[in-house]
Design a protein around this motif. Sequence first.
Motif, short mmCIF file in Angstrom:
data_model
loop_
_atom_site.label_atom_id
_atom_site.label_comp_id
_atom_site.label_asym_id
_atom_site.label_seq_id
_atom_site.Cartn_x
_atom_site.Cartn_y
_atom_site.Cartn_z
N LEU A 55 -3.51 -32.05 -50.21
CA LEU A 55 -4.04 -32.19 -48.86
C LEU A 55 -3.44 -31.11 -47.96
O LEU A 55 -2.23 -30.90 -47.96
CB LEU A 55 -3.65 -33.58 -48.34
CG LEU A 55 -4.53 -34.22 -47.30
CD1 LEU A 55 -5.96 -34.35 -47.79
CD2 LEU A 55 -3.99 -35.59 -46.96
N THR A 56 -4.30 -30.41 -47.23
CA THR A 56 -3.86 -29.29 -46.40
C THR A 56 -4.51 -29.40 -45.03
O THR A 56 -5.73 -29.49 -44.93
CB THR A 56 -4.25 -27.95 -47.05
OG1 THR A 56 -3.69 -27.92 -48.37
CG2 THR A 56 -3.76 -26.78 -46.26
N PRO A 57 -3.71 -29.37 -43.95
CA PRO A 57 -4.31 -29.44 -42.61
C PRO A 57 -4.93 -28.11 -42.21
O PRO A 57 -4.44 -27.04 -42.57
CB PRO A 57 -3.12 -29.78 -41.71
CG PRO A 57 -1.93 -29.24 -42.43
CD PRO A 57 -2.25 -29.35 -43.90
N ALA A 58 -6.00 -28.19 -41.48
CA ALA A 58 -6.65 -27.02 -40.89
C ALA A 58 -6.89 -27.35 -39.42
O ALA A 58 -7.43 -28.41 -39.10
CB ALA A 58 -7.97 -26.73 -41.59
N VAL A 59 -6.46 -26.48 -38.55
CA VAL A 59 -6.57 -26.74 -37.11
C VAL A 59 -7.75 -25.95 -36.56
O VAL A 59 -7.86 -24.75 -36.77
CB VAL A 59 -5.27 -26.32 -36.38
CG1 VAL A 59 -5.41 -26.53 -34.87
CG2 VAL A 59 -4.08 -27.12 -36.92
N ARG A 60 -8.61 -26.66 -35.86
CA ARG A 60 -9.71 -26.01 -35.14
C ARG A 60 -9.45 -26.20 -33.66
O ARG A 60 -9.16 -27.31 -33.21
CB ARG A 60 -11.06 -26.62 -35.51
CG ARG A 60 -11.44 -26.32 -36.94
CD ARG A 60 -12.88 -26.62 -37.18
NE ARG A 60 -13.18 -26.61 -38.60
CZ ARG A 60 -14.29 -27.11 -39.10
NH1 ARG A 60 -15.21 -27.63 -38.31
NH2 ARG A 60 -14.49 -27.06 -40.42
N SER A 61 -9.55 -25.13 -32.92
CA SER A 61 -9.26 -25.21 -31.48
C SER A 61 -10.55 -25.22 -30.68
O SER A 61 -11.58 -24.71 -31.12
CB SER A 61 -8.38 -24.04 -31.05
OG SER A 61 -9.02 -22.82 -31.28
N PHE A 62 -10.44 -25.78 -29.49
CA PHE A 62 -11.56 -25.87 -28.58
C PHE A 62 -11.11 -25.39 -27.22
O PHE A 62 -10.08 -25.82 -26.72
CB PHE A 62 -12.07 -27.32 -28.46
CG PHE A 62 -12.58 -27.85 -29.75
CD1 PHE A 62 -13.92 -27.70 -30.08
CD2 PHE A 62 -11.73 -28.47 -30.66
CE1 PHE A 62 -14.39 -28.17 -31.29
CE2 PHE A 62 -12.21 -28.94 -31.86
CZ PHE A 62 -13.54 -28.78 -32.18
N VAL A 63 -11.86 -24.50 -26.62
CA VAL A 63 -11.54 -24.03 -25.29
C VAL A 63 -12.30 -24.93 -24.32
O VAL A 63 -13.53 -24.91 -24.29
CB VAL A 63 -11.96 -22.56 -25.10
CG1 VAL A 63 -11.65 -22.10 -23.69
CG2 VAL A 63 -11.26 -21.69 -26.13
N PRO A 64 -11.57 -25.74 -23.58
CA PRO A 64 -12.25 -26.66 -22.67
C PRO A 64 -12.85 -25.92 -21.47
O PRO A 64 -12.35 -24.88 -21.06
CB PRO A 64 -11.13 -27.59 -22.21
CG PRO A 64 -9.90 -26.76 -22.32
CD PRO A 64 -10.12 -25.82 -23.48
N ASP A 65 -13.94 -26.47 -20.95
CA ASP A 65 -14.46 -25.92 -19.70
C ASP A 65 -13.70 -26.61 -18.56
O ASP A 65 -12.90 -27.50 -18.78
CB ASP A 65 -15.98 -26.12 -19.59
CG ASP A 65 -16.40 -27.57 -19.62
OD1 ASP A 65 -15.60 -28.44 -19.21
OD2 ASP A 65 -17.53 -27.86 -20.04
N LEU A 66 -13.92 -26.16 -17.36
CA LEU A 66 -13.15 -26.68 -16.22
C LEU A 66 -13.34 -28.18 -16.01
O LEU A 66 -12.44 -28.86 -15.57
CB LEU A 66 -13.52 -25.92 -14.95
CG LEU A 66 -13.13 -24.44 -14.95
CD1 LEU A 66 -13.63 -23.77 -13.67
CD2 LEU A 66 -11.64 -24.27 -15.09
N SER A 67 -14.50 -28.71 -16.35
CA SER A 67 -14.75 -30.12 -16.11
C SER A 67 -14.09 -31.01 -17.15
O SER A 67 -13.92 -32.21 -16.94
CB SER A 67 -16.26 -30.40 -16.08
OG SER A 67 -16.80 -30.14 -17.35
N SER A 68 -13.71 -30.46 -18.31
CA SER A 68 -13.14 -31.29 -19.36
C SER A 68 -11.75 -30.83 -19.81
O SER A 68 -11.33 -31.10 -20.91
CB SER A 68 -14.08 -31.31 -20.57
OG SER A 68 -14.16 -30.01 -21.13
N ALA A 69 -11.04 -30.15 -18.92
CA ALA A 69 -9.75 -29.57 -19.28
C ALA A 69 -8.75 -30.61 -19.76
O ALA A 69 -7.90 -30.32 -20.59
CB ALA A 69 -9.17 -28.79 -18.11
N ASP A 70 -8.83 -31.83 -19.25
CA ASP A 70 -7.87 -32.85 -19.66
C ASP A 70 -8.43 -33.86 -20.64
O ASP A 70 -7.80 -34.86 -20.95
CB ASP A 70 -7.35 -33.59 -18.42
CG ASP A 70 -6.44 -32.70 -17.59
OD1 ASP A 70 -5.78 -31.83 -18.19
OD2 ASP A 70 -6.40 -32.87 -16.37
N VAL A 71 -9.64 -33.62 -21.14
CA VAL A 71 -10.26 -34.55 -22.08
C VAL A 71 -9.94 -34.10 -23.50
O VAL A 71 -10.29 -32.99 -23.90
CB VAL A 71 -11.79 -34.61 -21.87
CG1 VAL A 71 -12.44 -35.53 -22.87
CG2 VAL A 71 -12.11 -35.04 -20.45
#
Length: 165
Positions: A55-71
Amino acid sequence: MGRVLAGCAAASALLTGCGVQASDVIEAGGPATVPVYPAYKHRAVLFFLDAGGRLTPAVRSFVPDLSSADVPVSLPKTLALLLTGLSDEERSAGLHTDLPPGAEAGAEVKTAPGTVIIRLPLDVRPLSDGARRQLVCTAAFAQDGDGTAKVTLVGDDGVLPAAVC
């Protein structure tokens, strides 16, 4: 030639004896911890298998927009990403999945503190150990960030016992 050697020896003696005293090892605490970027709420940790079946973790990142920065990235979205399959980068890194194609259609997730129930539109008993671990670890880390949540897989053929990552 003799003068040159004598001069080198004298210079060497001066440079090596600078008066620095030897000391014991000084304890300075444990190793430094480094935060993983992107921050927890802006990444999905998916678990795939390497060539040896580990089992190997893979991290995918998401750049939030201003309306969802804390979601944060939701557990259902993280699970959908896992079930959809590998990215080109993950595939080129030698990772693979044991999850069957088409499992993302109709998958449902229910949560409570410390628990996750995943309902898949397929039989779960024939899933390989690797496929089960992929689901359990991805869901557990998406639920609480530390992988301690208990995960139950439910399929057309019944319910598997709750598992932890």
